[in-house]
Scaffold this active site. Structure first.
Site, PDB file in Angstrom:
ATOM      1  N   LYS A  11       0.815  -1.218   0.000  1.00 49.35           N
ATOM      2  CA  LYS A  11       0.000   0.000   0.000  1.00 49.35           C
ATOM      3  C   LYS A  11       0.855   1.278   0.000  1.00 49.35           C
ATOM      4  O   LYS A  11       2.065   1.230   0.267  1.00 49.35           O
ATOM      5  CB  LYS A  11      -0.943  -0.035   1.212  1.00 49.35           C
ATOM      6  CG  LYS A  11      -2.002  -1.152   1.152  1.00 49.35           C
ATOM      7  CD  LYS A  11      -2.952  -1.067   2.347  1.00 49.35           C
ATOM      8  CE  LYS A  11      -4.038  -2.109   2.291  1.00 49.35           C
ATOM      9  NZ  LYS A  11      -4.972  -2.000   3.455  1.00 49.35           N
ATOM     10  N   TYR A  51     -12.521  -2.092  -3.295  1.00 50.83           N
ATOM     11  CA  TYR A  51     -13.003  -2.103  -1.910  1.00 50.83           C
ATOM     12  C   TYR A  51     -14.522  -1.950  -1.810  1.00 50.83           C
ATOM     13  O   TYR A  51     -15.036  -1.558  -0.757  1.00 50.83           O
ATOM     14  CB  TYR A  51     -12.293  -1.016  -1.100  1.00 50.83           C
ATOM     15  CG  TYR A  51     -10.925  -1.442  -0.580  1.00 50.83           C
ATOM     16  CD1 TYR A  51     -10.777  -2.575   0.228  1.00 50.83           C
ATOM     17  CD2 TYR A  51      -9.783  -0.714  -0.866  1.00 50.83           C
ATOM     18  CE1 TYR A  51      -9.536  -2.958   0.719  1.00 50.83           C
ATOM     19  CE2 TYR A  51      -8.535  -1.093  -0.377  1.00 50.83           C
ATOM     20  CZ  TYR A  51      -8.424  -2.218   0.420  1.00 50.83           C
ATOM     21  OH  TYR A  51      -7.189  -2.608   0.918  1.00 50.83           O
ATOM     22  N   PHE A  59     -15.196   4.258   7.122  1.00 53.17           N
ATOM     23  CA  PHE A  59     -13.840   4.594   6.676  1.00 53.17           C
ATOM     24  C   PHE A  59     -13.665   4.463   5.164  1.00 53.17           C
ATOM     25  O   PHE A  59     -12.547   4.625   4.654  1.00 53.17           O
ATOM     26  CB  PHE A  59     -12.808   3.722   7.412  1.00 53.17           C
ATOM     27  CG  PHE A  59     -13.011   2.239   7.256  1.00 53.17           C
ATOM     28  CD1 PHE A  59     -12.580   1.560   6.118  1.00 53.17           C
ATOM     29  CD2 PHE A  59     -13.640   1.500   8.257  1.00 53.17           C
ATOM     30  CE1 PHE A  59     -12.772   0.203   5.972  1.00 53.17           C
ATOM     31  CE2 PHE A  59     -13.836   0.119   8.125  1.00 53.17           C
ATOM     32  CZ  PHE A  59     -13.391  -0.518   6.969  1.00 53.17           C
ATOM     33  N   ARG A  87      -1.988 -14.201   4.880  1.00 54.87           N
ATOM     34  CA  ARG A  87      -2.686 -13.516   5.980  1.00 54.87           C
ATOM     35  C   ARG A  87      -1.857 -13.633   7.265  1.00 54.87           C
ATOM     36  O   ARG A  87      -1.797 -12.691   8.057  1.00 54.87           O
ATOM     37  CB  ARG A  87      -4.093 -14.103   6.209  1.00 54.87           C
ATOM     38  CG  ARG A  87      -5.081 -13.962   5.057  1.00 54.87           C
ATOM     39  CD  ARG A  87      -5.608 -12.581   4.786  1.00 54.87           C
ATOM     40  NE  ARG A  87      -6.159 -11.899   5.928  1.00 54.87           N
ATOM     41  CZ  ARG A  87      -6.839 -10.744   5.842  1.00 54.87           C
ATOM     42  NH1 ARG A  87      -7.067 -10.174   4.658  1.00 54.87           N
ATOM     43  NH2 ARG A  87      -7.291 -10.144   6.918  1.00 54.87           N
ATOM     44  N   THR A  93      -5.255  -6.733  11.024  1.00 50.63           N
ATOM     45  CA  THR A  93      -5.563  -5.456  10.365  1.00 50.63           C
ATOM     46  C   THR A  93      -5.042  -4.271  11.182  1.00 50.63           C
ATOM     47  O   THR A  93      -4.456  -3.335  10.633  1.00 50.63           O
ATOM     48  CB  THR A  93      -7.094  -5.326  10.182  1.00 50.63           C
ATOM     49  OG1 THR A  93      -7.584  -6.507   9.552  1.00 50.63           O
ATOM     50  CG2 THR A  93      -7.453  -4.105   9.350  1.00 50.63           C
ATOM     51  N   ARG A 104       2.642  -6.182   9.298  1.00 52.11           N
ATOM     52  CA  ARG A 104       1.935  -5.038   9.889  1.00 52.11           C
ATOM     53  C   ARG A 104       2.523  -4.642  11.235  1.00 52.11           C
ATOM     54  O   ARG A 104       2.593  -3.452  11.556  1.00 52.11           O
ATOM     55  CB  ARG A 104       0.440  -5.353   9.969  1.00 52.11           C
ATOM     56  CG  ARG A 104      -0.235  -5.210   8.590  1.00 52.11           C
ATOM     57  CD  ARG A 104      -1.604  -5.789   8.567  1.00 52.11           C
ATOM     58  NE  ARG A 104      -2.381  -5.362   7.394  1.00 52.11           N
ATOM     59  CZ  ARG A 104      -3.530  -5.911   7.023  1.00 52.11           C
ATOM     60  NH1 ARG A 104      -4.038  -6.912   7.728  1.00 52.11           N
ATOM     61  NH2 ARG A 104      -4.179  -5.469   5.964  1.00 52.11           N
ATOM     62  N   ASN A 114      -2.038   0.492   6.752  1.00 53.05           N
ATOM     63  CA  ASN A 114      -1.473  -0.728   7.333  1.00 53.05           C
ATOM     64  C   ASN A 114      -0.647  -1.549   6.338  1.00 53.05           C
ATOM     65  O   ASN A 114      -0.537  -2.770   6.459  1.00 53.05           O
ATOM     66  CB  ASN A 114      -2.575  -1.559   7.994  1.00 53.05           C
ATOM     67  CG  ASN A 114      -3.655  -1.973   7.015  1.00 53.05           C
ATOM     68  OD1 ASN A 114      -3.579  -1.674   5.827  1.00 53.05           O
ATOM     69  ND2 ASN A 114      -4.661  -2.654   7.517  1.00 53.05           N
ATOM     70  N   HIS A 117      -2.262  -5.417   1.689  1.00 48.27           N
ATOM     71  CA  HIS A 117      -3.546  -6.094   1.505  1.00 48.27           C
ATOM     72  C   HIS A 117      -3.276  -7.537   1.143  1.00 48.27           C
ATOM     73  O   HIS A 117      -2.325  -7.837   0.419  1.00 48.27           O
ATOM     74  CB  HIS A 117      -4.359  -5.457   0.357  1.00 48.27           C
ATOM     75  CG  HIS A 117      -5.493  -6.339  -0.096  1.00 48.27           C
ATOM     76  ND1 HIS A 117      -6.723  -6.332   0.527  1.00 48.27           N
ATOM     77  CD2 HIS A 117      -5.564  -7.303  -1.060  1.00 48.27           C
ATOM     78  CE1 HIS A 117      -7.503  -7.247  -0.054  1.00 48.27           C
ATOM     79  NE2 HIS A 117      -6.827  -7.842  -1.021  1.00 48.27           N
ATOM     80  N   GLU A 128      -9.907 -10.709  -7.402  1.00 49.36           N
ATOM     81  CA  GLU A 128      -8.965  -9.597  -7.209  1.00 49.36           C
ATOM     82  C   GLU A 128      -7.806  -9.671  -8.216  1.00 49.36           C
ATOM     83  O   GLU A 128      -7.395  -8.647  -8.766  1.00 49.36           O
ATOM     84  CB  GLU A 128      -8.457  -9.594  -5.764  1.00 49.36           C
ATOM     85  CG  GLU A 128      -9.559  -9.255  -4.760  1.00 49.36           C
ATOM     86  CD  GLU A 128      -9.105  -9.256  -3.314  1.00 49.36           C
ATOM     87  OE1 GLU A 128      -9.871  -8.777  -2.466  1.00 49.36           O
ATOM     88  OE2 GLU A 128      -7.989  -9.746  -3.014  1.00 49.36           O
TER      89      GLU A 128
HETATM   90  P1  ADP Z   1      -7.870  -6.578   5.973  1.00 51.22           P
HETATM   91  O1  ADP Z   1      -7.071  -5.636   5.071  1.00 51.22           O
HETATM   92  O2  ADP Z   1      -7.046  -7.050   7.141  1.00 51.22           O
HETATM   93  O3  ADP Z   1      -8.537  -7.704   5.222  1.00 51.22           O
HETATM   94  P2  ADP Z   1     -10.510  -5.319   6.153  1.00 51.22           P
HETATM   95  O4  ADP Z   1     -10.869  -6.108   4.929  1.00 51.22           O
HETATM   96  O5  ADP Z   1     -11.412  -5.419   7.327  1.00 51.22           O
HETATM   97  O6  ADP Z   1      -9.022  -5.676   6.647  1.00 51.22           O
HETATM   98  O7  ADP Z   1     -10.404  -3.769   5.787  1.00 51.22           O
HETATM   99  C1  ADP Z   1      -9.839  -3.371   4.560  1.00 51.22           C
HETATM  100  C2  ADP Z   1      -8.920  -2.199   4.813  1.00 51.22           C
HETATM  101  O8  ADP Z   1      -9.692  -1.081   5.258  1.00 51.22           O
HETATM  102  C3  ADP Z   1      -7.883  -2.388   5.929  1.00 51.22           C
HETATM  103  O9  ADP Z   1      -6.740  -3.110   5.518  1.00 51.22           O
HETATM  104  C4  ADP Z   1      -7.563  -0.968   6.291  1.00 51.22           C
HETATM  105  O10 ADP Z   1      -6.670  -0.355   5.347  1.00 51.22           O
HETATM  106  C5  ADP Z   1      -8.934  -0.300   6.184  1.00 51.22           C
HETATM  107  N1  ADP Z   1      -9.624  -0.293   7.484  1.00 51.22           N
HETATM  108  C6  ADP Z   1     -10.202  -1.362   8.110  1.00 51.22           C
HETATM  109  N2  ADP Z   1     -10.750  -1.004   9.283  1.00 51.22           N
HETATM  110  C7  ADP Z   1     -10.522   0.334   9.416  1.00 51.22           C
HETATM  111  C8  ADP Z   1     -10.835   1.319  10.407  1.00 51.22           C
HETATM  112  N3  ADP Z   1     -11.516   0.981  11.524  1.00 51.22           N
HETATM  113  N4  ADP Z   1     -10.456   2.594  10.206  1.00 51.22           N
HETATM  114  C9  ADP Z   1      -9.784   2.956   9.080  1.00 51.22           C
HETATM  115  N5  ADP Z   1      -9.450   2.090   8.095  1.00 51.22           N
HETATM  116  C10 ADP Z   1      -9.811   0.790   8.256  1.00 51.22           C
HETATM  117 MG    MG Z   2     -10.065  -7.669   3.816  1.00 49.51          MG
END
Ligand code: ADP
Ligand code: MG
Length: 140
Positions: A11, A51, A59, A87, A93, A104, A114, A117, A128
């Protein structure tokens, strides 16, 4: 266990800090093979499509703005159990909850910024990967 593929993104917060190589080293150390990779600037439309599952989350706007704020590196990773393996090496996350040694934990700035992805399931990975790569760009 069959060989599987997953989709990965390094990212903007990580490309900005020149961490592509450091993150790739962790990916490879975890036993995953980078079988496709390119550095791109995501369009707003690409980020919104990618997304879309999070569209209703508070968010979402911030997430899309972040993903187009600097280049990203999109990748296809291959290996046994690649989705779960990736993962695991990514970590939780929220970096404050991520296990020691994970990407992370080592590199992420916040729950939003973070660093990486990774697909959450093999079925998601197929969708994807197809959004960013054509078949002849993936060389296993
Ligand atoms: P992951 O990337 O671990 O699969 P998610 O699919 O839940 O996590 O969320 C997608 C992305 O959205 C996260 O990697 C992060 O960049 C962002 N994100 C998730 N939760 C939050 C939050 N509470 N506040 C801000 N950004 C968030
Ligand atoms: Mg995800």
């Amino acid at each position: 266990m069959a060989i599987e593929r997953t989709f990965s993104i390094i990212k903007p917060d990580a490309t900005e800090r020149n961490l592509t190589g450091a993150i790739n080293a962790l990916i490879e150390k975890a036993g995953l093979r980078i079988v496709a990779q390119k550095r791109i600037r995501m369009t707003r439309e690409q980020a919104e499509t990618f997304y879309a599952v999070h569209k209703a989350r508070p968010f979402f706007g911030e997430l899309v703005d972040f993903m187009i704020s600097a280049p990203v590196v999109v990748q296809v990773l291959e290996g046994e159990n690649a989705v779960l393996k990736h993962r695991d090496v990514m970590g939780a996350t929220d970096p404050s909850k991520a296990a020691d040694g994970t990407i992370r934990k080592l590199h992420a700035k916040s729950i939003g910024e973070n660093s990486v992805h990774g697909s959450d399931a093999a079925e998601t990975a197929v969708i994807e990967i197809a959004q960013f790569f054509s078949g002849n760009e993936i060389v296993g």
